[in-house]
Design an enzyme around this catalytic site. Sequence first.
Site, PDB file in Angstrom:
ATOM      1  N   GLY A 142      35.065  49.671  -6.675  1.00  0.00           N
ATOM      2  CA  GLY A 142      33.949  48.898  -7.234  1.00  0.00           C
ATOM      3  C   GLY A 142      34.254  48.465  -8.658  1.00  0.00           C
TER       4      GLY A 142
ATOM      5  N   LYS B 120       9.253  -0.708   2.368  1.00  0.00           N
ATOM      6  CA  LYS B 120       8.473   0.136   3.284  1.00  0.00           C
ATOM      7  C   LYS B 120       9.278   0.608   4.492  1.00  0.00           C
ATOM      8  CE  LYS B 120       5.174  -1.738   5.906  1.00  0.00           C
ATOM      9  NZ  LYS B 120       3.806  -2.204   6.282  1.00  0.00           N
TER      10      LYS B 120
ATOM     11  N   ARG C 272      40.093  48.291 -13.233  1.00  0.00           N
ATOM     12  CA  ARG C 272      38.981  48.271 -14.192  1.00  0.00           C
ATOM     13  C   ARG C 272      39.299  49.300 -15.268  1.00  0.00           C
ATOM     14  NH1 ARG C 272      35.865  51.396  -9.715  1.00  0.00           N
ATOM     15  NH2 ARG C 272      36.219  53.509 -10.427  1.00  0.00           N
TER      16      ARG C 272
ATOM     17  N   ARG D  80       0.801  -1.231   0.000  1.00  0.00           N
ATOM     18  CA  ARG D  80       0.000   0.000   0.000  1.00  0.00           C
ATOM     19  C   ARG D  80       0.833   1.280   0.000  1.00  0.00           C
ATOM     20  NH1 ARG D  80      -3.988  -0.522   4.779  1.00  0.00           N
ATOM     21  NH2 ARG D  80      -2.787  -2.369   5.373  1.00  0.00           N
TER      22      ARG D  80
ATOM     23  N   GLY E 293       3.752 -15.684   7.044  1.00  0.00           N
ATOM     24  CA  GLY E 293       3.103 -15.242   8.273  1.00  0.00           C
ATOM     25  C   GLY E 293       4.089 -14.825   9.343  1.00  0.00           C
TER      26      GLY E 293
ATOM     27  N   ARG F 194      26.963  27.470   3.683  1.00  0.00           N
ATOM     28  CA  ARG F 194      27.296  26.088   3.312  1.00  0.00           C
ATOM     29  C   ARG F 194      28.372  25.507   4.234  1.00  0.00           C
ATOM     30  NH1 ARG F 194      28.664  26.379  -2.673  1.00  0.00           N
ATOM     31  NH2 ARG F 194      29.146  24.195  -2.242  1.00  0.00           N
TER      32      ARG F 194
ATOM     33  N   ALA G  12      28.228  44.687  -2.338  1.00  0.00           N
ATOM     34  CA  ALA G  12      27.160  44.007  -3.070  1.00  0.00           C
ATOM     35  C   ALA G  12      27.683  43.460  -4.384  1.00  0.00           C
ATOM     36  CB  ALA G  12      26.022  44.986  -3.338  1.00  0.00           C
TER      37      ALA G  12
ATOM     38  N   GLY H 128      -5.905  -8.688  15.982  1.00  0.00           N
ATOM     39  CA  GLY H 128      -6.067  -9.907  16.769  1.00  0.00           C
ATOM     40  C   GLY H 128      -6.671  -9.572  18.134  1.00  0.00           C
TER      41      GLY H 128
ATOM     42  N   GLU I 229      -7.289 -13.956  15.407  1.00  0.00           N
ATOM     43  CA  GLU I 229      -7.242 -12.972  14.324  1.00  0.00           C
ATOM     44  C   GLU I 229      -8.649 -12.625  13.849  1.00  0.00           C
ATOM     45  OE1 GLU I 229      -4.363 -11.432  13.331  1.00  0.00           O
ATOM     46  OE2 GLU I 229      -3.663 -12.502  15.105  1.00  0.00           O
TER      47      GLU I 229
HETATM   48  C1  UD1 Z   1      -0.538  -8.842  13.387  1.00  0.00           C
HETATM   49  C2  UD1 Z   1      -1.073  -9.787  14.443  1.00  0.00           C
HETATM   50  C3  UD1 Z   1      -2.369  -9.206  15.032  1.00  0.00           C
HETATM   51  C4  UD1 Z   1      -2.107  -7.819  15.592  1.00  0.00           C
HETATM   52  C5  UD1 Z   1      -1.500  -6.949  14.518  1.00  0.00           C
HETATM   53  C6  UD1 Z   1      -1.083  -5.615  15.079  1.00  0.00           C
HETATM   54  C7  UD1 Z   1      -0.426 -11.963  13.648  1.00  0.00           C
HETATM   55  C8  UD1 Z   1      -0.850 -13.241  13.027  1.00  0.00           C
HETATM   56  N1  UD1 Z   1      -1.340 -11.063  13.836  1.00  0.00           N
HETATM   57  O1  UD1 Z   1      -1.483  -8.703  12.357  1.00  0.00           O
HETATM   58  O2  UD1 Z   1      -2.840 -10.042  16.054  1.00  0.00           O
HETATM   59  O3  UD1 Z   1      -3.301  -7.260  16.084  1.00  0.00           O
HETATM   60  O4  UD1 Z   1      -0.309  -7.558  13.973  1.00  0.00           O
HETATM   61  O5  UD1 Z   1      -0.689  -4.764  14.059  1.00  0.00           O
HETATM   62  O6  UD1 Z   1       0.730 -11.815  13.976  1.00  0.00           O
HETATM   63  N2  UD1 Z   1       5.722  -9.829   8.459  1.00  0.00           N
HETATM   64  C9  UD1 Z   1       6.834 -10.532   8.051  1.00  0.00           C
HETATM   65  N3  UD1 Z   1       6.658 -11.724   7.463  1.00  0.00           N
HETATM   66  C10 UD1 Z   1       5.432 -12.257   7.268  1.00  0.00           C
HETATM   67  C11 UD1 Z   1       4.302 -11.538   7.705  1.00  0.00           C
HETATM   68  C12 UD1 Z   1       4.481 -10.336   8.303  1.00  0.00           C
HETATM   69  O7  UD1 Z   1       7.959 -10.084   8.201  1.00  0.00           O
HETATM   70  O8  UD1 Z   1       5.355 -13.363   6.722  1.00  0.00           O
HETATM   71  C13 UD1 Z   1       5.930  -8.543   9.116  1.00  0.00           C
HETATM   72  C14 UD1 Z   1       5.234  -7.394   8.394  1.00  0.00           C
HETATM   73  O9  UD1 Z   1       6.097  -6.798   7.428  1.00  0.00           O
HETATM   74  C15 UD1 Z   1       4.931  -6.456   9.533  1.00  0.00           C
HETATM   75  C16 UD1 Z   1       4.723  -7.374  10.714  1.00  0.00           C
HETATM   76  O10 UD1 Z   1       5.331  -8.605  10.379  1.00  0.00           O
HETATM   77  O11 UD1 Z   1       6.013  -5.622   9.810  1.00  0.00           O
HETATM   78  C17 UD1 Z   1       3.253  -7.584  11.058  1.00  0.00           C
HETATM   79  O12 UD1 Z   1       2.586  -8.099   9.925  1.00  0.00           O
HETATM   80  P1  UD1 Z   1       1.159  -7.611   9.515  1.00  0.00           P
HETATM   81  O13 UD1 Z   1       0.731  -8.340   8.296  1.00  0.00           O
HETATM   82  O14 UD1 Z   1       1.083  -6.150   9.517  1.00  0.00           O
HETATM   83  O15 UD1 Z   1       0.333  -8.090  10.768  1.00  0.00           O
HETATM   84  P2  UD1 Z   1      -1.120  -8.689  10.790  1.00  0.00           P
HETATM   85  O16 UD1 Z   1      -1.050 -10.069  10.262  1.00  0.00           O
HETATM   86  O17 UD1 Z   1      -2.015  -7.753  10.134  1.00  0.00           O
END
Ligand code: UD1
Length: 467
Positions: A433, A26, A450, A19, A86, A343, A390, A145, A160
């Site tokens: 000048g 990011k 000059r 996003r 995840g 500078r 100047a 969550g 979640e």
């Molecule tokens: C997660 C929590 C949720 C909580 C929320 C708060 C889980 C399953 N859920 O939600 O309970 O309320 O955060 O913001 O953890 N990331 C990785 N690798 C991955 C997935 C994510 O590095 O495979 C990183 C993302 O870049 C981010 C962070 O982990 O920085 C959290 O991931 P995000 O997808 O924002 O969290 P949610 O699943 O929405």
Amino acid sequence: METMTAIDVVVMAAGKGTRMKSSMPKVLHPLAGRALVQHVAQTAAKLGARQTVFVTGHGAEQVEAFLRQANPGQKMGFARQEPQLGTGHAVMQAMPLLPDDGLVVVLSGDVPLIADSTLTRLTRACDGQKLALLTVCPPDPTGYGRVVRNAQGQVQAIIEQKDATEAQKAIGEIYSGIMAAPAGLLRGWLARLDNRNAQSEYYLTDVVAKAVTDGVEVVAIRSDDLAEVAGVNSPAQLAELERIHQRRQAEQLMHQGVRLLDPARFDLRGELVCGSDVQIDVNCVFSGRVELGSGVSIGAHCVLSDCVIEDGAQILPFTHIEGESQGVKVGAGARIGPYARLRPGSDLGPEVHIGNFVEVKNSRMGAGSKANHLAYVGDTQMGSGVNYGAGSITANYDGAHKHTTVIEDQVHVGSNCVIVAPVRLGAGGTIGGGSTITKDTPPGALTVARGKQVSVANWKRPVKNKP
Ligand code: UD1
Ligand code: MG
């Protein structure tokens, strides 16, 4: 009883940040002039972490290279997560780098404002043997969550949004994304995770139910500060956190006595150290390390980086001071601007005046010297009491090398002079000048270089022939 378990921080930073709609990862987007992940890295350092392990994926090479150069001397580890399955899967990638005797604090690279004091509360609650969760109660818990408790109020699980029942969705307390757990226990819980859920992901949050099953106590630490747990997913959220952070910095400065004419129009992207009775008008941007002495005033729309402004100096509106690695010093009682540019390497003595459209670079100007209009002073050693007219410039560059100009005390340089370096203007001398000065000038003398002025009497202008 509080134990002194070593802390290892894990920072999840593998996500894509779709996003943000940016080619830059990011976590490298800046907040208050610093990458999001750098805020987190510095907070980990403040916590006294034994090491910080970053889980990277999208843009991994760029993120790792950035962190290495930005944190020399900090003990860091890197674990690649490809593909991203995840948050539980993310932490699993870091586990081989984490010794069993430590306490693991899990942070996110896109949650920049988490306070080290909150994390200290969390690690204390963890006490080397429990699972500690940081939770909040936002006005709208949708998407997060939920923290599920039993009738006795003990935490049982985090569910979640996509897996929650209607009753669970009604819970107002949510998991912030930040937890602390003993490494050995966490390793065991992670090994037992599965992805049988609505998103087919390995949820880090499922470790809560595993802890409960194992009879390990789960404690929830509540934060009242929504901004400190807020994640950045879009440019709009980034801008919102930037404003909150700027407002907090502004309030801190005002608390110290700094007068900000409008704290909503103030931007600090570094460190600002102020004496007493400092006044800062609207729309100024400070970066690097800036020191303002007592009684200093900064006019509207100034941009200052890496400089020291001594007591009582006035910086008038639209002035740009950029010290970079060499720094800039403005002496006590000096008056700079409006529309001036100082500078790197500018070292101005007390009571110096620099006026509109004057540029100074790598030059020293002694007490009371003045360059009030439309001028360039580069690679110059200028004494005190000099009046620099100047439109005059130092021609310091011959196309291959930079050369030094020396202007001794009390010299008066007229308007529109070109001073071709290397050259020395002797003390108390006057330069007429419009002169182009290519040789040293003697002290006390008037030097003019000059074309001589001539007048032709009764001069008739040409007229057009009649057709
Ligand atoms: C997660 C929590 C949720 C909580 C929320 C708060 C889980 C399953 N859920 O939600 O309970 O309320 O955060 O913001 O953890 N990331 C990785 N690798 C991955 C997935 C994510 O590095 O495979 C990183 C993302 O870049 C981010 C962070 O982990 O920085 C959290 O991931 P995000 O997808 O924002 O969290 P949610 O699943 O929405
Ligand atoms: Mg997710």
